[in-house]
Design a protein around this motif. Structure first.
Motif, mmCIF file in Angstrom:
data_model
loop_
_atom_site.group_PDB
_atom_site.id
_atom_site.type_symbol
_atom_site.label_atom_id
_atom_site.label_comp_id
_atom_site.label_asym_id
_atom_site.label_seq_id
_atom_site.Cartn_x
_atom_site.Cartn_y
_atom_site.Cartn_z
ATOM 1 N N SER A 161 0.811 -1.219 0.000
ATOM 2 C CA SER A 161 0.000 0.000 0.000
ATOM 3 C C SER A 161 0.844 1.268 0.000
ATOM 4 N N LYS A 187 2.335 -5.265 3.238
ATOM 5 C CA LYS A 187 3.565 -4.460 3.278
ATOM 6 C C LYS A 187 3.146 -3.001 3.082
ATOM 7 N N SER A 244 2.506 4.308 -7.093
ATOM 8 C CA SER A 244 2.763 5.092 -8.296
ATOM 9 C C SER A 244 2.747 4.221 -9.553
ATOM 10 N N LEU A 266 -3.040 2.552 -9.498
ATOM 11 C CA LEU A 266 -1.876 3.430 -9.678
ATOM 12 C C LEU A 266 -2.284 4.908 -9.786
ATOM 13 N N GLU A 399 1.316 13.362 -13.050
ATOM 14 C CA GLU A 399 0.737 13.503 -11.726
ATOM 15 C C GLU A 399 1.811 13.987 -10.764
HETATM 16 P P1 NAD Z 1 5.108 4.348 -4.307
HETATM 17 O O1 NAD Z 1 4.883 3.702 -5.623
HETATM 18 O O2 NAD Z 1 6.356 5.096 -4.090
HETATM 19 O O3 NAD Z 1 5.064 3.236 -3.145
HETATM 20 C C1 NAD Z 1 3.950 2.375 -2.963
HETATM 21 C C2 NAD Z 1 4.383 1.129 -2.196
HETATM 22 O O4 NAD Z 1 5.259 0.336 -3.013
HETATM 23 C C3 NAD Z 1 5.152 1.390 -0.908
HETATM 24 O O5 NAD Z 1 4.723 0.478 0.065
HETATM 25 C C4 NAD Z 1 6.597 1.126 -1.330
HETATM 26 O O6 NAD Z 1 7.423 0.762 -0.242
HETATM 27 C C5 NAD Z 1 6.422 -0.020 -2.285
HETATM 28 N N1 NAD Z 1 7.499 -0.217 -3.279
HETATM 29 C C6 NAD Z 1 8.379 0.686 -3.773
HETATM 30 N N2 NAD Z 1 9.153 0.134 -4.729
HETATM 31 C C7 NAD Z 1 8.754 -1.146 -4.852
HETATM 32 C C8 NAD Z 1 9.143 -2.225 -5.702
HETATM 33 N N3 NAD Z 1 10.114 -2.094 -6.607
HETATM 34 N N4 NAD Z 1 8.502 -3.410 -5.579
HETATM 35 C C9 NAD Z 1 7.497 -3.549 -4.703
HETATM 36 N N5 NAD Z 1 7.075 -2.567 -3.865
HETATM 37 C C10 NAD Z 1 7.694 -1.375 -3.944
HETATM 38 O O7 NAD Z 1 3.828 5.281 -4.043
HETATM 39 P P2 NAD Z 1 3.533 6.309 -2.843
HETATM 40 O O8 NAD Z 1 4.375 7.514 -2.999
HETATM 41 O O9 NAD Z 1 3.538 5.610 -1.519
HETATM 42 O O10 NAD Z 1 2.008 6.683 -3.136
HETATM 43 C C11 NAD Z 1 1.578 7.681 -4.025
HETATM 44 C C12 NAD Z 1 1.090 7.106 -5.326
HETATM 45 O O11 NAD Z 1 0.093 6.120 -5.094
HETATM 46 C C13 NAD Z 1 0.447 8.132 -6.229
HETATM 47 O O12 NAD Z 1 0.861 7.924 -7.550
HETATM 48 C C14 NAD Z 1 -1.045 7.837 -6.079
HETATM 49 O O13 NAD Z 1 -1.841 8.257 -7.176
HETATM 50 C C15 NAD Z 1 -1.036 6.362 -5.942
HETATM 51 N N6 NAD Z 1 -2.254 5.888 -5.310
HETATM 52 C C16 NAD Z 1 -3.189 5.260 -6.091
HETATM 53 C C17 NAD Z 1 -4.390 4.840 -5.535
HETATM 54 C C18 NAD Z 1 -5.431 4.171 -6.374
HETATM 55 O O14 NAD Z 1 -6.317 3.577 -5.800
HETATM 56 N N7 NAD Z 1 -5.368 4.229 -7.699
HETATM 57 C C19 NAD Z 1 -4.623 5.031 -4.172
HETATM 58 C C20 NAD Z 1 -3.650 5.657 -3.394
HETATM 59 C C21 NAD Z 1 -2.466 6.078 -3.983
#
Ligand code: NAD
Length: 511
Positions: A161, A187, A244, A266, A399
């Motif tokens: 998440s 996680k 993301s 995403l 974004e």
């Molecule tokens: P992020 O992609 O940086 O991280 C998300 C999760 O992925 C974290 O738990 C992180 O530790 C984990 N992670 C990072 N690299 C990874 C990898 N290589 N393999 C597996 N896991 C990995 O995103 P963020 O900054 O925490 O959140 C913001 C983003 O989330 C924005 O783009 C937002 O639009 C999106 N978001 C989407 C929704 C939806 O429902 N569409 C909801 C909430 C947030």
């Protein structure tokens, strides 16, 4: 310190200042790095978490699988009773947990509490599902045959998440995963570990109250290494990833490579279209909430405002006034509408986005400043901002996860819909209008190409009863309500021959 000031919140949720164990697989442990949790209001360390490692994850997968063998045999309505206990436990903890979300993530208290409420709502929804999940009975073409569909659990659901909804995203997945008979491993984002420990504690207690193995809902906090291990592991039968687009693209490929199932939620790049026949007052209020709420850190935040030329000046004047009245500050203070950004990196992203607006010939029409003086100077505070841009600028395609609203104009409805659709993301979209033919065009085949298509409400603030998610680079997944539960199941097509003869399908006569 923040911990001492809010000691009652931490204590109510069983959290300490140091030594919070960040792994749960039926027992609390942790053998990874010690990670501080910061308060984005002042960047003070609130508490520390001993996070998990890929080894901890490996054990958790084993423990969840054992627990799920017991859980899957429990009839769904009985599982529903466990969900009811979870719901009641969250209701009891609504205030402290909502407050902890504000402290660790930085959103204002009503939104922190609102997020816990979403988890409560989806547990109620899951209780309803427990008696209404149904499969089809299909007419067989063969005499003396019955054909039907079964929906059985997949096994273990891996949930990764994002930071911005540290409770609700897990809640949506957990409730639907459990009611369909699965176990979960979570996680969370590394910067919201305290919230995930508090939630897991509450859920584990509810499982224990029903003599169910608490390892059914495991937690492994940690960073990219733990996330990557989970994504690669074929014991994560469904990998539900929220984050993301950049990371989601890699996750999707890895899961596909092992023929696992993934559910991708995403990034968004959500727009509101304002027509000249709408109620502008209503639209202005909706836009303010959608663009400034959660300091622009919702996946459904409005990032683009597409306004019919003739009403642009009137609307923007109204919005400018409203923006000036938004109180930025400590998310726990009364009257504050805009809290800090979650991290210092987000402040940098805000600055960079505004530089690019200027570089491309756009204009900042209100806001535009990092608040680096006065009482808020130690936190990650920025002014909510509106820009004036053209839809063909590069900055509008991306974004930036900060409170910047890009405004632009259009002449015809077709042009407005084209602008809405002409980005790679496809999460949420809204139109403000009083014209029925505009409404039906908007929701039809030549309308919005997003997963969420609203009329006279903003892009954010979805209800749990509908399926939530988006198209294109938003990943295509659907969570929460409607028939999203089916994604957590394997579908069986069963044909039962009770005729005593062996008629073949397609009328084939074999031998
Ligand atoms: P992020 O992609 O940086 O991280 C998300 C999760 O992925 C974290 O738990 C992180 O530790 C984990 N992670 C990072 N690299 C990874 C990898 N290589 N393999 C597996 N896991 C990995 O995103 P963020 O900054 O925490 O959140 C913001 C983003 O989330 C924005 O783009 C937002 O639009 C999106 N978001 C989407 C929704 C939806 O429902 N569409 C909801 C909430 C947030």
């Amino acid at each position: 310190s923040t911990f001492d000031k809010h000691r009652s919140v931490f204590e109510a949720l069983g959290l300490d200042k140091t030594n919070n164990k960040g792994v749960f697989d039926g027992e609390w442990k942790g053998s990874g790095e010690i990670v501080p949790s910061y308060n984005p209001v002042n960047n003070e360390i609130m508490a520390e978490v001993i996070t998990g490692t890929p080894d901890d994850l490996n054990t958790a997968f084993e423990k969840v699988a054992e627990a799920q063998k017991i859980w899957r045999e429990l009839p769904a309505p009985k599982r529903g009773h466990v969900m009811l206990t979870m719901r009641n436990a969250l209701v009891e903890n609504l205030q402290p947990l909502g407050k902890l979300v504000s402290l660790e993530m930085g959103k204002i208290l009503p939104e922190g509490i609102g997020e816990v409420q979403e988890y409560i709502d989806i547990l109620e929804y899951a209780l309803g599902l427990s008696r209404t999940m149904q499969g089809a009975i299909i007419p067989s073409e063969r005499p003396g045959h019955a054909m039907l569909e079964t929906w059985n659990p997949l096994g273990t659901i891996g949930i990764i998440s994002a930071f911005n909804f540290p409770v609700a995203v897990y809640g949506w997945n957990c409730a639907i995963a459990l009611i369909t008979g699965n176990g979960t491993i979570w996680k969370p984002a590394p910067t919201t570990s305290l919230v995930s420990i508090a939630v897991t504690r509450i859920i584990a207690k509810a499982l224990k109250d029903h003599d169910m193995p608490t390892s059914l809902c495991a937690l492994v906090t940690g960073g990219t290494d733990v996330g990557q291990s989970m994504v690669q592991d074929d014991r994560a039968h469904l990998l539900s990833f929220t984050g993301s687009t950049e990371v989601g693209r890699q996750v999707g490929k890895v899961v596909q490579g092992r023929f696992g199932k993934s559910l991708l939620e995403l990034g968004g790049n959500n727009a509101i279209i304002v027509t000249d026949d709408c109620d502008l007052d209503l639209a202005a209020r909706a836009i303010l909430f959608a663009a400034v709420g959660t300091a622009g850190q919702r996946c459904t935040t409005t990032r683009r405002l597409i306004v019919q030329e003739s009403v642009y000046d009137t609307l923007v004047e109204r919005l400018k006034k409203a923006y000036k009245q938004v109180k930025v500050g400590d998310p726990l203070d009364e009257g504050v509408l805009c809290g800090p950004l979650h991290t210092k990196q987000a402040v940098e992203a805000y600055k960079k986005a505004l530089e690019q607006v200027k570089a491309e010939g756009g204009e900042i029409i209100t806001g535009g400043r990092v608040i680096d003086d006065g009482p808020l100077k130690h936190g990650n505070f920025v002014e909510p901002t509106m820009t004036r841009v053209r839809p063909d600028m590069k900055i509008v395609q991306h974004e930036a996860f900060v409170p910047i609203l890009h405004t632009m104009t259009y002449k015809t409805l077709d042009e407005a819909i084209a602008i809405n659709n002409n980005v790679k993301q496809g999460l949420s979209s809204s139109i403000f209008t009083s014209n029925p033919s505009t409404i039906f065009k908007w929701i039809g085949p030549s309308g919005s190409d997003c997963g969420i298509i609203n009329v006279n409400i903003p892009t954010n603030g979805a209800e749990i009863g509908g399926a939530f998610g988006g198209e294109k680079e938003t990943g295509g997944g659907r969570e929460s309500g409607s028939d999203s539960w089916k994604q957590y199941c394997r579908r069986g097509t069963c044909t039962i021959n009770y005729s005593g003869a062996l008629p073949l399908a397609q009328g084939i006569n074999f031998g």
